[in-house]
Design a protein around this motif. Structure first.
Motif, mmCIF file in Angstrom:
data_model
loop_
_atom_site.group_PDB
_atom_site.id
_atom_site.type_symbol
_atom_site.label_atom_id
_atom_site.label_comp_id
_atom_site.label_asym_id
_atom_site.label_seq_id
_atom_site.Cartn_x
_atom_site.Cartn_y
_atom_site.Cartn_z
ATOM 1 N N TYR A 166 -1.424 3.355 -5.511
ATOM 2 C CA TYR A 166 -0.190 3.685 -6.216
ATOM 3 C C TYR A 166 -0.389 4.973 -7.048
ATOM 4 C CZ TYR A 166 2.910 -0.248 -5.134
ATOM 5 O OH TYR A 166 3.774 -1.130 -4.513
ATOM 6 N N HIS A 167 0.709 5.507 -7.569
ATOM 7 C CA HIS A 167 0.675 6.789 -8.285
ATOM 8 C C HIS A 167 1.581 6.715 -9.497
ATOM 9 C CE1 HIS A 167 4.639 7.263 -6.653
ATOM 10 N NE2 HIS A 167 4.140 6.780 -5.519
ATOM 11 N N GLY A 168 1.506 7.737 -10.351
ATOM 12 C CA GLY A 168 2.294 7.746 -11.575
ATOM 13 C C GLY A 168 3.760 8.092 -11.350
ATOM 14 N N GLY A 179 7.213 3.445 -13.535
ATOM 15 C CA GLY A 179 6.941 3.925 -12.195
ATOM 16 C C GLY A 179 7.265 2.844 -11.179
ATOM 17 N N GLU A 180 6.743 3.033 -10.000
ATOM 18 C CA GLU A 180 7.062 2.095 -8.922
ATOM 19 C C GLU A 180 6.483 0.703 -9.177
ATOM 20 O OE1 GLU A 180 5.739 4.299 -5.506
ATOM 21 O OE2 GLU A 180 7.376 5.753 -5.704
ATOM 22 N N SER A 181 5.377 0.639 -9.921
ATOM 23 C CA SER A 181 4.756 -0.676 -10.136
ATOM 24 C C SER A 181 5.712 -1.641 -10.841
ATOM 25 C CB SER A 181 3.454 -0.543 -10.922
ATOM 26 O OG SER A 181 3.676 0.074 -12.176
ATOM 27 N N SER A 210 0.831 -1.209 0.000
ATOM 28 C CA SER A 210 0.000 0.000 0.000
ATOM 29 C C SER A 210 0.860 1.251 0.000
ATOM 30 C CB SER A 210 -0.940 0.008 1.218
ATOM 31 O OG SER A 210 -0.213 0.093 2.429
ATOM 32 N N ASP A 211 0.607 2.113 -1.001
ATOM 33 C CA ASP A 211 1.211 3.443 -1.019
ATOM 34 C C ASP A 211 0.121 4.395 -0.537
ATOM 35 O OD1 ASP A 211 3.010 5.481 -1.417
ATOM 36 O OD2 ASP A 211 3.651 4.829 -3.383
ATOM 37 N N ILE A 212 0.070 5.639 -0.969
ATOM 38 C CA ILE A 212 -1.001 6.522 -0.490
ATOM 39 C C ILE A 212 -1.448 7.547 -1.525
ATOM 40 C CG2 ILE A 212 0.529 8.229 0.595
ATOM 41 C CD1 ILE A 212 -1.514 8.362 2.948
#
Ligand SMILES: [Zn+2]
Length: 275
Positions: free
Chosen positions: A103-105, A134-136, A7-9
């Motif tokens: 998650y975010h870009g 990105g982080e994914s 989980s990110d935010i």
């Protein structure tokens, strides 16, 4: 069926400002409440679809953004700082599916709310096998090592689009439409949670037919920094080569080792970030 949730935010519906995601921020209480709702919705959906064990790895900032008592009782909670595998700590080969929630870009995305790639004060761009990621995709290196499919991602449209080249069959739940880095049109939190619940259930049902991340090996990771000094410093790590004034590159046939190299680059260059 065991589910791992990273989980990110920043990808939570309603969140548009650093004030809502930093512990010192005026609106942090709101941010963490919204995040908790979405994480719980993902757990709910997974349980509905038959998931047994669920582990939530809090991956944002100091990684203790959820009130443990407010987390869905079905999940255990991995929180706190200095995790060797960072956003993927806790994942191993016994899991059947990975969720990436809120998650975010990436930092270079055209329209992505609160976009960044690990450290916005150091990393200008990250490329995996030539493609800006990105982080994914970076975190997917760990999932690939353990041969576990990443089956769900939630966030804005940029988050979903970035994931697709490497996570082809992923269930992507879009909860907001980014206008700029600090403006977005969000679904109502209840609606966002409903979509996440449904998406999580579908993702768990499809998990056994979703392959591990499609990242060709050996994989090449290229990181462009804000300053040349950071690139120089990154070459202190074995296997990291400088390929431009601000660019370093590492190639590895072992995805976990490549991810660890990236995490080490992030940790090391943090020491010369200017605030
Ligand atoms: Zn993040």
């Amino acid at each position: 069926m065991k589910v791992f949730i990273s989980s990110d935010i920043e990808g939570t519906a309603g969140i548009v400002d650093w004030q809502q995601v930093r512990a010192s921020g005026a609106d942090y209480a709101l941010g963490r409440r919204l995040l908790t709702g979405e994480v719980n919705a993902a757990i709910d959906g997974a349980v509905q679809a038959g998931a047994g064990e669920i582990l939530v790895n809090d991956s944002h900032s100091t990684m203790q953004n959820i009130d443990p008592g407010a987390l869905h009782h079905h999940a255990s909670y991995l929180s706190g700082r200095h995790k060797p595998l960072y956003m993927m700590e806790g994942l191993d080969g016994t899991f059947d599916a990975v969720f990436m929630v809120a998650y975010h870009g990436a930092i270079g995305a055209e329209r992505a709310i609160l976009s960044h790639t690990y450290n916005p004060l150091a990393v200008w761009e990250a490329r995996l096998n030539g493609l800006a990621v990105g982080e994914s995709a970076l975190n997917a290196l760990v999932a690939l090592h353990h041969r576990v499919p990443v089956v769900l991602i939630t966030g804005d449209e940029a988050t979903a689009e970035e994931a697709r080249p490497f996570l082809r069959d992923i269930e992507a739940v879009v909860v907001k439409r980014s206008i700029t880095r600090f403006a977005a049109e969000s679904l109502h939190p209840d609606r966002a949670c409903q979509l996440i619940r449904d998406g999580a259930a579908r993702a768990v049902e499809r998990a056994s037919s979703i392959p591990p991340p499609a990242i060709e090996l050996p994989a090449t990771l290229e990181v462009t920094f804000l300053t040349a000094d950071m690139a120089e410093m990154a070459t202190w790590i074995r296997g990291v080569e400088r390929v431009g004034a601000r660019v370093v590159s590492a190639t590895d046939d072992e995805p976990l080792r490549l991810f660890r190299t990236f995490v080490t680059i992030v940790a090391l260059t943090r020491s010369i970030v200017e605030r």
